[in-house]
Write a protein that holds these residues in place. Structure first.
Motif, PDB file in Angstrom:
ATOM      1  N   MET B   1      25.818  41.374  50.968  1.00  0.00           N
ATOM      2  CA  MET B   1      27.218  41.730  50.831  1.00  0.00           C
ATOM      3  C   MET B   1      28.087  40.482  50.924  1.00  0.00           C
ATOM      4  SD  MET B   1      29.025  44.676  53.001  1.00  0.00           S
ATOM      5  CE  MET B   1      30.746  45.026  52.724  1.00  0.00           C
ATOM      6  N   LYS B   2      27.813  39.533  50.013  1.00  0.00           N
ATOM      7  CA  LYS B   2      28.554  38.274  50.005  1.00  0.00           C
ATOM      8  C   LYS B   2      29.154  38.086  48.621  1.00  0.00           C
ATOM      9  CE  LYS B   2      26.851  37.183  54.099  1.00  0.00           C
ATOM     10  NZ  LYS B   2      27.666  37.372  55.316  1.00  0.00           N
ATOM     11  N   SER B   3      30.343  37.523  48.622  1.00  0.00           N
ATOM     12  CA  SER B   3      31.078  37.358  47.377  1.00  0.00           C
ATOM     13  C   SER B   3      30.358  36.433  46.396  1.00  0.00           C
ATOM     14  CB  SER B   3      32.447  36.768  47.710  1.00  0.00           C
ATOM     15  OG  SER B   3      33.119  36.436  46.523  1.00  0.00           O
ATOM     16  N   PRO B   5      30.731  33.353  43.696  1.00  0.00           N
ATOM     17  CA  PRO B   5      31.571  32.158  43.888  1.00  0.00           C
ATOM     18  C   PRO B   5      32.897  32.229  43.129  1.00  0.00           C
ATOM     19  CG  PRO B   5      29.578  31.625  42.610  1.00  0.00           C
ATOM     20  CD  PRO B   5      29.468  33.055  42.998  1.00  0.00           C
ATOM     21  N   PHE B   6      33.901  31.561  43.670  1.00  0.00           N
ATOM     22  CA  PHE B   6      35.197  31.442  42.983  1.00  0.00           C
ATOM     23  C   PHE B   6      35.874  30.165  43.460  1.00  0.00           C
ATOM     24  CE2 PHE B   6      35.564  34.355  46.633  1.00  0.00           C
ATOM     25  CZ  PHE B   6      36.392  33.623  47.467  1.00  0.00           C
ATOM     26  N   GLY B  34      44.753  39.877  51.746  1.00  0.00           N
ATOM     27  CA  GLY B  34      43.323  39.968  51.467  1.00  0.00           C
ATOM     28  C   GLY B  34      42.636  41.178  52.072  1.00  0.00           C
ATOM     29  N   VAL B  38      39.385  41.169  49.882  1.00  0.00           N
ATOM     30  CA  VAL B  38      38.205  40.492  50.430  1.00  0.00           C
ATOM     31  C   VAL B  38      36.971  41.415  50.459  1.00  0.00           C
ATOM     32  CG1 VAL B  38      37.235  39.299  52.433  1.00  0.00           C
ATOM     33  CG2 VAL B  38      39.513  38.702  51.618  1.00  0.00           C
ATOM     34  N   PRO B  39      37.090  42.658  50.938  1.00  0.00           N
ATOM     35  CA  PRO B  39      35.889  43.496  50.841  1.00  0.00           C
ATOM     36  C   PRO B  39      35.452  43.778  49.404  1.00  0.00           C
ATOM     37  CG  PRO B  39      37.749  44.737  51.738  1.00  0.00           C
ATOM     38  CD  PRO B  39      38.144  43.308  51.717  1.00  0.00           C
ATOM     39  N   LEU B  41      35.650  41.621  47.048  1.00  0.00           N
ATOM     40  CA  LEU B  41      34.893  40.411  46.720  1.00  0.00           C
ATOM     41  C   LEU B  41      33.497  40.485  47.339  1.00  0.00           C
ATOM     42  CD1 LEU B  41      37.650  37.702  47.424  1.00  0.00           C
ATOM     43  CD2 LEU B  41      36.777  38.360  45.162  1.00  0.00           C
ATOM     44  N   SER B  42      33.456  40.869  48.615  1.00  0.00           N
ATOM     45  CA  SER B  42      32.170  40.899  49.316  1.00  0.00           C
ATOM     46  C   SER B  42      31.205  41.894  48.673  1.00  0.00           C
ATOM     47  CB  SER B  42      32.375  41.253  50.785  1.00  0.00           C
ATOM     48  OG  SER B  42      33.057  40.197  51.445  1.00  0.00           O
ATOM     49  N   MET B  43      31.741  42.982  48.159  1.00  0.00           N
ATOM     50  CA  MET B  43      30.889  43.975  47.489  1.00  0.00           C
ATOM     51  C   MET B  43      30.643  43.606  46.026  1.00  0.00           C
ATOM     52  SD  MET B  43      32.449  47.530  48.960  1.00  0.00           S
ATOM     53  CE  MET B  43      32.820  47.738  50.705  1.00  0.00           C
ATOM     54  N   ARG B  44      31.203  42.486  45.614  1.00  0.00           N
ATOM     55  CA  ARG B  44      31.108  42.017  44.226  1.00  0.00           C
ATOM     56  C   ARG B  44      31.666  43.040  43.228  1.00  0.00           C
ATOM     57  NH1 ARG B  44      26.614  37.342  43.621  1.00  0.00           N
ATOM     58  NH2 ARG B  44      26.705  36.657  45.778  1.00  0.00           N
ATOM     59  N   ARG B  47      35.273  40.072  40.764  1.00  0.00           N
ATOM     60  CA  ARG B  47      34.622  38.776  40.529  1.00  0.00           C
ATOM     61  C   ARG B  47      35.558  37.808  39.828  1.00  0.00           C
ATOM     62  NH1 ARG B  47      28.605  38.891  39.774  1.00  0.00           N
ATOM     63  NH2 ARG B  47      27.865  40.795  40.758  1.00  0.00           N
TER      64      ARG B  47
END
Lengths: 165, 275, 796
Positions: B1-3, B5-6, B34, B38-39, B41-44, B47
């Motif tokens: 559960m990590k974003s 890259p950006f 955020g 942010v979540p 992003l974390s859940m992709r 993107r």
């Protein structure tokens, strides 16, 4: 305007528990990972990584916030407080921490740091909370062990002792 | 559960924000508090190639009372608006609704405009904006425009904002003399998004009730002059016009029932408040 | 005055309150440790036609990608407790059977890079028809999950105790309920974690995991890693962020990460994230139950006929189908019912495999049994409380052997009920109900009486086998608890227990017990609870489950303390010139009973066997004592399938008053009273913590929490915004009462207390709601939308 490249690590300087610290992070690194694995402050826990459970709550610039809903790059230059900074000195707990111990307000202790960081802020804002408003405030935290009863009791007890002090 | 890259750009001025958005378009995402992004992003589920952080743009961090309205800049956090000393007098509906937005720990970071930008149909702030008939100030390299709330929310989590535009501020009309407000919400737990949320505004010209959590966006209707059984009938009609859906926590029928009952309670409360 | 029985502050707390806890993700890892991420199935049921991992293997920071090819080459399947031609692997082999099932593992330099590489793996799935509801799994035409089985019914056993046919034939009434208990999980706030390493030169695994036991799973993991038990060193971290049974389910990942470390040639760390946890860790079983009673005119139940269909999800994962059999010895609950028939079926569906969860079988069984008791009262126009009272096991009948073979150790159920009614204020609650109803409000009262089993018989699961199959497999029974007490050269006392606490304060209670035995203070005793199977005393029953700490582990500690005390007494007797029977331990000294001045400091006596063993008689050297204790009452299932499934049986009687909102259907708990007889209370503060914590879990299961699946097997409650845990705003403060009947079967008289409310509270709330709404059928969760649809006509 500065653009931080996705693939590189970037220096982040901030203040944690009154001390200047720095570390490197990619733009996508969560503050939880930065605190725990870059700065070694493992007292802040990760329970859901989507902002619901509250285990990762810390104080950013004087207000409680979810570290898992924050990127490390966002707090460059900020002042953070974490559970590691709560006790006044080694061997002596704060009034709030003592109340938690006295009331058995923790079992596994995993959610506890977040609750303490929220309450530490709240009791300074609201020195004499009623039980209903206190419960409403604590609604932003999940605990699976205690059933919350002793947490509420500990918080009310701590509030009283802080007022009397 | 990590974003994924950006790149990350912290802009220091509106012009810088406009420049990045103009260059990156749909590949950029604006990050303010955020608390929702942010979540995602974390859940992709989001993107972006580049994240534009607008929180250190000084002119966005202000609340201004101007021309009978309250202008809330894009970097104003929900907790800041709630703590704004003039809020209760200037716009009581916001004072009523803001404590229902998330929890103290998310209001401390989350921004008012961020919630508007996200356009969740169950969220409280878009509902208030629609109930009050406020508007959204959008700006880009090409200029600035103002869009009325009803036109801004275009569907489920979608808005009239173009990829190169920034929500610079939202404007909530201020309280007029002899105006009453009420806010009611039913959720599974306090702090959850609403199953049904109701916001009502009563003054000499209108009796507006806005409903969140039912249709794909907040929807308002005027019930001026209606009372008793006529009001019930009108609420029935309103409830069935809203395209209610079944979800995990409530059926469409249940939502319609709440619109009728909670809506009526909210209207009556706003009327009493006015009187 | 004894330390046991006092609510002393916990030794665990200062570290946990200051951020110094040592949970698995807080510990350092060896340099070069890699991080794993898992690709999971998006389908409920599909064939895997192809997996292409080349791009992932070439991605930045990636060391290895593991799929079924590696796992089946280097490992073996996970053994289950059932004889069936099916296999359960820690990764999907050829087909996926639930959403979230592991399909591939990426091992990379960090978790971010590992997840980047997951995006690059391409899997070709060929979707298959799926089976979601257990009712459909019974249908012989449904898609079969495991080809070896020919159907989705993995086990079908019938049992008969007493003469149920005769009792039903002679009964004045037959009254039945049909319920479906939903899926939920206790979701600890800390997720699973594993750090695995493999030594190719010794062919040995060293794995740290926040596993909670039972360690009967250790041989299962060793088999899955194809090594003998002594080449699987399984360790646990000092702290664990809650479990409630759930962390038993980390074991497939222990095997999977062991293989990943072997393939990568480096230590591998995996921390489960919350989305993985909700979708694919473990769940309690959902169960369809039809339960019928033969009832006399006065409400006495003479027979029960159980028909249970247990949904274990996509695989029978060890120790399943234990959830179904854990309650077998107490299927008659708190009641004196002599005739029972049981049909137990275990079915497979395209959902996450099930496993341990607080209450383990109790919530399901009591939901049916206690709904039935209420229905009996309503259909016979009796007071529900009278029906409960009329059927209770009578006072003075203990130990009481149940029809199905359970041995209820102690209690006085009628007296406990009477005390609860009086001290809990039932009369006043009834007045509140009357006045609420007079105002047109929907107010109901619910009751439940349950027996709370604790200390599982490791042999009960073999009840699923036929007597013939059991004879072939050899008997299984008992439950070894262990404790080790050591005296060091400075005379200080250390204790190790294999109880693997997950936040329950074991170190504190053990220090109290040993302090009492040796005349010391709890601060003088250091207790270590992390486990290391290569060094520590342990057995298959080790671990933290079936509420075994207070009755079994503390019992073993007491026995070890007594053993070392006896040796020290004899050594002291020789030095003080008095008979050993006159030696007393108090205040850090050891003295003669009739002459307290004739004394030795405890530390000097305790150190003697290190420094001067020649002064201590042979056999009295007091250095280290390890006790293994298994109670004789835990026998293997008999030829008639009678089974004492648990050693201890606490008693709980709950009642509550609830109001259902006439408009929103929202449930409000006005008052909740819970009476517990858990034998001797060792630490009242911790017992209260177990009760309030269990109550909150139960309230969640009753009102808010359900793992929901779509008809296509999609998982719909994948975040904490969908799977709703109760917060401070939802959990009221229950009134807790106690009635103390020490267990004659445990050294300290204690029984388990941690799970009872998960068994009693969901159905107590449901009974109250049924009473409020005047309805005969109600399943959980008691959500407002559901209750609003059941509001009586004419409600406003």
């Amino acid at each position: 305007m500065s653009r931080l490249n996705a693939d590189a690590r970037h220096r982040i300087r901030l203040e944690v528990n009154g001390r200047a610290v720095e570390g490197e992070a990619e733009p996508r690194m969560l503050l939880t990972d930065f605190l725990r694995h870059t700065l070694g402050l493992t007292g802040t826990h990760v329970g859901c990584e989507h902002g619901v459970c509250g285990a990762c709550t810390i104080q950013i610039d004087g207000a409680p916030a979810r570290a898992c809903l924050t990127l490390a790059v966002q707090v460059d230059g900020a002042k953070l407080h974490t559970v590691e900074g709560l006790a006044p000195e080694p061997g002596r707990l704060s009034v709030l921490q003592e109340a938690f111990r006295r009331h058995h307000a923790l079992q596994c202790g995993f959610c506890t740091a977040g609750i303490l960081m929220s309450l530490d802020w709240y009791l300074r804002q609201t020195p004499d909370p009623g039980e209903v408003e206190l419960r409403e405030f604590l609604g932003g935290h999940l605990c699976r062990c205690t059933g919350y009863v002793p947490i509420v009791a500990a918080a009310l007890d701590a509030a009283k002792r802080l007022r009397d002090a | 559960m990590k974003s994924a890259p950006f790149d990350y750009v912290r802009v220091g001025s509106l012009a810088e924000a406009h420049a990045v958005l103009a260059a990156e378009g749909g590949d950029a995402a604006v990050i303010a508090g955020g608390q929702t992004l942010v979540p995602l992003l974390s859940m992709r589920m989001a993107r972006p190639k580049v994240l534009v952080d607008i929180m250190r743009v000084p002119e966005l961090a202000v609340i201004v009372a101007e021309n009978d309205s309250i202008r809330v800049g894009a970097a104003v956090r929900q907790a800041e608006l709630l703590a704004w000393p003039e809020l209760g007098a200037s716009q009581p509906l916001l004072a009523l609704a803001l404590p229902w937005v998330g929890h103290a720990q998310t209001r401390a970071r989350g921004t008012v405009c961020g919630s508007i930008a996200l356009a969740d149909p169950s969220a409280e702030l878009p509902l208030c904006l629609v109930a009050l008939g406020g508007d959204v100030v959008l700006s880009s390299k090409g200029g600035r425009r103002t869009v009325a709330a009803d036109d801004f929310f275009t569907g489920l989590m979608s808005t009239d904002r173009r990829d190169d535009e920034l929500i610079e501020a939202v404007r909530f009309p201020g309280r007029r003399t002899s105006e009453g407000f009420a806010f009611r919400e039913f959720a599974r737990r306090h702090g959850d998004f609403a199953i049904v949320a109701c916001a009502a505004v009563a003054n000499e010209k209108v009796l507006r009730l806005a409903i969140g959590g039912v249709a794909d966006r907040p929807v308002a209707r005027d019930f001026k002059g209606l009372d008793g059984a006529a009001l019930d009938d009108a609420l029935d009609a309103f409830a069935s016009e809203l395209d209610a859906r079944d979800d995990l926590h409530a059926t469409a029928d249940y939502r319609r029932m709440l619109v009728r009952k909670l809506g009526r309670t909210t209207i009556e409360e706003a009327r009493r408040c006015r009187a | 005055m004894s330390w046991v029985g006092q609510s002393i502050e916990r030794v665990e707390d200062a570290a946990l309150l200051t951020g110094r806890g040592r949970y698995i993700d807080d510990l350092g890892t060896p340099p070069g440790t890699l991080h794993a991420a898992i690709l999971r199935s998006p389908h409920a049921h599909a064939m895997i036609r192809d997996i292409r991992t080349d791009a992932a293997r070439a991605a930045k920071g990636v060391t290895a990608v593991i799929t079924a090819a590696e796992v089946t080459r280097l490992g073996g399947p996970l053994l289950a407790g059932i004889r069936a031609p099916i296999q359960c692997w820690p990764i999907a082999v050829e087909r996926v059977r639930y959403v979230g099932e592991p399909v591939a593992v990426v091992v990379a330099a960090d978790r971010y890079l590992a997840e980047d590489a997951l995006d690059l793996i391409e899997v070709d799935y060929e979707p298959l028809a799926c089976v979601v509801h257990p009712r459909d799994a019974l249908d012989p035409t449904s898609a079969v999950l495991h080809a070896g089985l020919k159907s989705n019914i993995a086990s079908d056993r019938s049992f008969r105790y007493g003469d149920p046919e005769k009792a039903f034939a002679e009964a004045a009434h037959r009254i039945a309920v049909a319920v479906h208990y939903p899926r939920n999980s206790c979701t600890p706030i800390e997720t699973y974690g594993v750090v695995a390493d493999y030594d190719p030169w010794e062919d040995a695994y060293d794995i740290l995991a926040n596993f909670q036991g039972p360690f009967s799973i250790h041989p299962v993991i060793a088999r899955a890693l194809k090594v003998p038990g002594n080449r699987l060193r399984l360790r646990t971290p000092p702290d664990s962020g809650g479990s409630f049974g759930v962390k038993q389910g980390v074991f497939p990942y222990i095997a999977l990460m062991g293989i990943a470390a072997r393939v990568a040639g480096r230590p591998v760390k995996w921390i489960e994230d919350r989305l993985e946890h909700l979708a694919a860790s473990v769940s309690a079983t959902n169960r369809m139950i039809s339960l019928e009673a033969a009832v006399a005119a006065d409400g006495r139940v003479t027979a029960l006929a159980w028909d249970q269909v247990e949904d274990v999800g996509a695989h029978i994962r060890a120790p399943e189908p234990a959830t179904l059999y854990r309650m077998h010895g107490n299927l008659t609950g708190a009641y004196d019912i002599r005739n029972v028939s049981v049909r137990n079926r275990v079915v497979l569906t395209n959902k996450t495999p099930t496993g341990l969860n607080r209450g383990f079988g109790g919530p399901q069984v009591y939901y049916a049994l206690e709904r039935l008791m209420q229905r009996i009262a309503i259909e016979l126009r009796l007071d529900p409380l009278d029906v409960i009272r009329r059927n209770l096991v009578p006072s003075g009948a203990f130990p009481y052997k149940t029809a199905t073979g359970g041995l209820l150790d102690s209690g006085d159920y009628p007296a406990a009920v009477a005390a609860a009614v009086e001290d809990g204020g039932l009369a006043a609650l009834k007045v509140r109900q009357t006045s609420a109803r007079a105002e047109g409000r929907l107010y109901g009262i619910g009751y439940t009486a349950v027996v709370e089993p604790s200390v599982s018989n490791m042999g009960y699961i073999t009840t699923v086998l036929t007597p013939e199959e059991r004879r072939k497999a050899g008997p299984k029974n008992g439950a070894q608890a262990t404790a080790t007490i050591a005296l060091d050269p400075a005379g200080a006392v250390s204790v190790h227990i294999a109880s693997v606490p997950q936040g329950q304060g074991h170190r504190t209670v053990v220090a109290q017990i040993v302090a009492d035995a040796l005349g010391l203070a709890p601060k003088d005793i250091r207790v270590v609870t992390e486990m290391d199977t290569a060094r520590d005393a342990w057995s298959i029953a080790s671990g933290n489950y079936s509420s075994r700490f207070a009755p079994a582990v503390c019992g073993a500690v007491q026995l070890a303390a007594e053993r070392i005390k006896a040796k020290l007494s004899r050594a002291a007797a020789a030095q003080l010139n008095v008979p050993a029977g006159e030696i007393e331990f108090a205040g850090g000294r050891v003295h003669a009973r009739h002459n307290p001045d004739n004394a030795l400091p405890f530390g000097r006596l305790a150190a003697a066997s290190h420094w001067a063993p020649g002064t201590v008689a042979d056999g009295d050297h007091a250095l280290r004592e390890t006790v293994f204790w298994t109670p004789p009452q835990l026998a293997a299932p008999g030829e008639d399938d009678d089974i004492n499934s648990s050693l201890c049986h606490g008693f709980i009687f709950d009642f509550c008053g609830v109001e259902v909102d006439c408009v929103t259907g929202e449930l409000r708990i006005d008052k909740y009273v819970t009476m517990h007889d858990c034998g001797r209370v060792l630490h009242p503060g911790m017992v209260a913590g177990q009760v309030t914590g269990g109550f909150a879990h139960a309230l969640g299961a009753a009102v808010y929490e359900e793992f929901v699946y779509g008809d296509d097997g999609s998982f719909r409650t994948g975040t904490f915004a969908d799977y709703l845990l109760p917060t401070t705003m939802e959990v009221p403060t229950p009134v807790i009462l106690h009635y103390e009947s020490p267990s004659p079967f445990t050294p300290l008289g204690a029984k388990g207390v941690g799970e009872g409310n998960c068994m009693s509270t969901p159905v107590c709330l449901a009974n109250a709601v049924a009473d409020a709404l005047g309805i005969a059928e109600i399943d959980l969760p008691l959500s407002p939308a559901k209750l609003a649809a059941l509001l009586p006509r004419g409600a406003p």
